[in-house]
Each structure stands twice: as structure tokens, then as C-alpha cells.
Design a protein around this motif. Structure first.
Motif, PDB file in Angstrom:
ATOM      1  N   MET A   5      25.545 -58.564 -15.853  1.00 26.04           N
ATOM      2  CA  MET A   5      26.098 -59.639 -15.067  1.00 26.04           C
ATOM      3  C   MET A   5      27.294 -60.215 -15.838  1.00 26.04           C
ATOM      4  SD  MET A   5      24.461 -63.278 -13.834  1.00 26.04           S
ATOM      5  CE  MET A   5      23.130 -62.623 -12.907  1.00 26.04           C
TER       6      MET A   5
ATOM      7  N   TYR B 148      31.755 -64.227 -14.555  1.00 26.31           N
ATOM      8  CA  TYR B 148      32.186 -64.676 -13.231  1.00 26.31           C
ATOM      9  C   TYR B 148      30.993 -64.769 -12.278  1.00 26.31           C
ATOM     10  CZ  TYR B 148      34.522 -64.870  -8.735  1.00 26.31           C
ATOM     11  OH  TYR B 148      34.923 -65.243  -7.481  1.00 26.31           O
ATOM     12  N   ASP B 149      30.088 -63.780 -12.333  1.00 26.55           N
ATOM     13  CA  ASP B 149      28.895 -63.787 -11.483  1.00 26.55           C
ATOM     14  C   ASP B 149      27.988 -64.973 -11.827  1.00 26.55           C
ATOM     15  OD1 ASP B 149      29.699 -61.480 -10.167  1.00 26.55           O
ATOM     16  OD2 ASP B 149      28.549 -60.166 -11.505  1.00 26.55           O
ATOM     17  N   PHE B 150      27.815 -65.211 -13.118  1.00 31.99           N
ATOM     18  CA  PHE B 150      26.985 -66.318 -13.579  1.00 31.99           C
ATOM     19  C   PHE B 150      27.573 -67.644 -13.114  1.00 31.99           C
ATOM     20  CE2 PHE B 150      25.700 -69.389 -16.876  1.00 31.99           C
ATOM     21  CZ  PHE B 150      24.328 -69.337 -16.681  1.00 31.99           C
TER      22      PHE B 150
ATOM     23  N   SER C 285      29.500 -68.120 -10.558  1.00 33.18           N
ATOM     24  CA  SER C 285      29.339 -68.183  -9.103  1.00 33.18           C
ATOM     25  C   SER C 285      27.946 -68.683  -8.728  1.00 33.18           C
ATOM     26  CB  SER C 285      29.572 -66.810  -8.474  1.00 33.18           C
ATOM     27  OG  SER C 285      30.893 -66.401  -8.672  1.00 33.18           O
ATOM     28  N   ILE C 286      26.940 -68.214  -9.456  1.00 36.26           N
ATOM     29  CA  ILE C 286      25.557 -68.640  -9.195  1.00 36.26           C
ATOM     30  C   ILE C 286      25.397 -70.122  -9.500  1.00 36.26           C
ATOM     31  CG2 ILE C 286      23.161 -68.378  -9.953  1.00 36.26           C
ATOM     32  CD1 ILE C 286      23.821 -65.366 -10.370  1.00 36.26           C
ATOM     33  N   ILE C 287      25.957 -70.572 -10.623  1.00 36.37           N
ATOM     34  CA  ILE C 287      25.877 -71.985 -11.008  1.00 36.37           C
ATOM     35  C   ILE C 287      26.582 -72.849  -9.957  1.00 36.37           C
ATOM     36  CG2 ILE C 287      26.597 -73.692 -12.737  1.00 36.37           C
ATOM     37  CD1 ILE C 287      24.254 -71.963 -13.633  1.00 36.37           C
ATOM     38  N   CYS C 288      27.768 -72.424  -9.513  1.00 31.41           N
ATOM     39  CA  CYS C 288      28.519 -73.181  -8.501  1.00 31.41           C
ATOM     40  C   CYS C 288      27.745 -73.262  -7.188  1.00 31.41           C
ATOM     41  CB  CYS C 288      29.896 -72.559  -8.272  1.00 31.41           C
ATOM     42  SG  CYS C 288      31.021 -72.819  -9.654  1.00 31.41           S
ATOM     43  N   ALA C 289      27.119 -72.171  -6.781  1.00 30.87           N
ATOM     44  CA  ALA C 289      26.346 -72.150  -5.545  1.00 30.87           C
ATOM     45  C   ALA C 289      25.130 -73.070  -5.656  1.00 30.87           C
ATOM     46  CB  ALA C 289      25.918 -70.726  -5.210  1.00 30.87           C
ATOM     47  N   ALA C 290      24.466 -73.036  -6.801  1.00 29.19           N
ATOM     48  CA  ALA C 290      23.302 -73.900  -7.012  1.00 29.19           C
ATOM     49  C   ALA C 290      23.712 -75.373  -7.008  1.00 29.19           C
ATOM     50  CB  ALA C 290      22.609 -73.539  -8.319  1.00 29.19           C
ATOM     51  N   GLU C 291      24.829 -75.672  -7.624  1.00 24.48           N
ATOM     52  CA  GLU C 291      25.342 -77.047  -7.645  1.00 24.48           C
ATOM     53  C   GLU C 291      25.672 -77.509  -6.229  1.00 24.48           C
ATOM     54  OE1 GLU C 291      26.501 -80.727  -8.895  1.00 24.48           O
ATOM     55  OE2 GLU C 291      25.643 -79.207 -10.214  1.00 24.48           O
TER      56      GLU C 291
ATOM     57  N   GLU D  53      20.774 -78.064  -6.016  1.00 20.09           N
ATOM     58  CA  GLU D  53      19.649 -77.614  -6.836  1.00 20.09           C
ATOM     59  C   GLU D  53      19.726 -78.142  -8.261  1.00 20.09           C
ATOM     60  OE1 GLU D  53      16.949 -75.900  -5.841  1.00 20.09           O
ATOM     61  OE2 GLU D  53      17.737 -76.029  -3.810  1.00 20.09           O
TER      62      GLU D  53
END
Length: 106
Positions: free
Chosen positions: A1, A4-6, A8-14, A18
Motif C-alpha cells: 500500500m 497515497y492509498d493510506f 486516501s483512506i484517512i481522508c475518507a474516514a475523516e 469516523e
């Protein structure tokens, strides 16, 4: 991973809330009671006051329970009284200083 993928996951969770502290379990719970029914009759029943006045009549039992003499307890109580005393309010009476110290010692 990748990073950038990590990210993206943090931004989506924020974005989904979450990671928001306000959604924690403590923030979601509300009080059902101002004073719990178990404690509503505390002043009327005087269980602690009856116990405390009775145990003071028996220095050996007092020592077994508190692990100090009545004199030592009284000295400690007077030293701590200004720090343990709480205000009386319209909502409820505070726990007496003797009981607060007993809870702390026990």
C-alpha cells in the motif's frame, strides 16, 4: 500500500466522521438521572451516619476498619476538611466530609 492509498483512506474516514472525537461512546451517552435512584434516599436513611457514629464507640473495631486510631482519623479529617468540603446546592446535598474520607481510605 502506498502513502497515497493510506492518505486516501484517512481522508475518507475523516469525511465520514469516523475519526471524530465527538462520536465516541462517552459523547453519545446521556444521563438518565441527575441523582440515581439508589442515592436519592441517602440523606433520609442516614446509613453512613449511623455506621460512623456506631463504629466510633468501639475503638478496636474502628482501628480494624480504618487502619488508624480515632484520634489519627480526626486529625487527618481536620487537615483534609477544606479540600474535601463541597458546596450545598439546590439540586442535592454533598456527601459529608467524613464519608468522603472513609471512601478514600477504604
Amino acid at each position: 500500500m502506498s502513502d497515497y492509498d493510506f492518505l486516501s483512506i484517512i481522508c475518507a474516514a475523516e469525511a465520514a466522521g469516523e475519526l471524530d472525537d465527538s462520536t465516541s461512546h462517552a459523547a453519545k451517552t446521556t444521563r438518565k438521572y441527575w441523582v440515581h435512584p439508589l442515592n436519592q434516599k441517602r440523606d433520609e436513611e442516614d446509613l453512613f451516619k449511623n455506621f460512623y457514629s456506631s463504629i466510633r464507640k468501639y475503638p478496636n473495631k474502628f482501628f480494624e476498619y480504618y487502619r488508624m486510631s480515632i484520634t489519627s482519623f480526626d486529625e487527618l479529617l481536620e487537615t483534609m476538611r477544606p479540600h474535601l468540603t463541597k458546596q450545598h446546592t439546590n439540586m442535592r446535598n454533598p456527601i459529608c466530609v467524613e464519608q468522603r474520607l472513609t471512601i478514600t481510605i477504604r
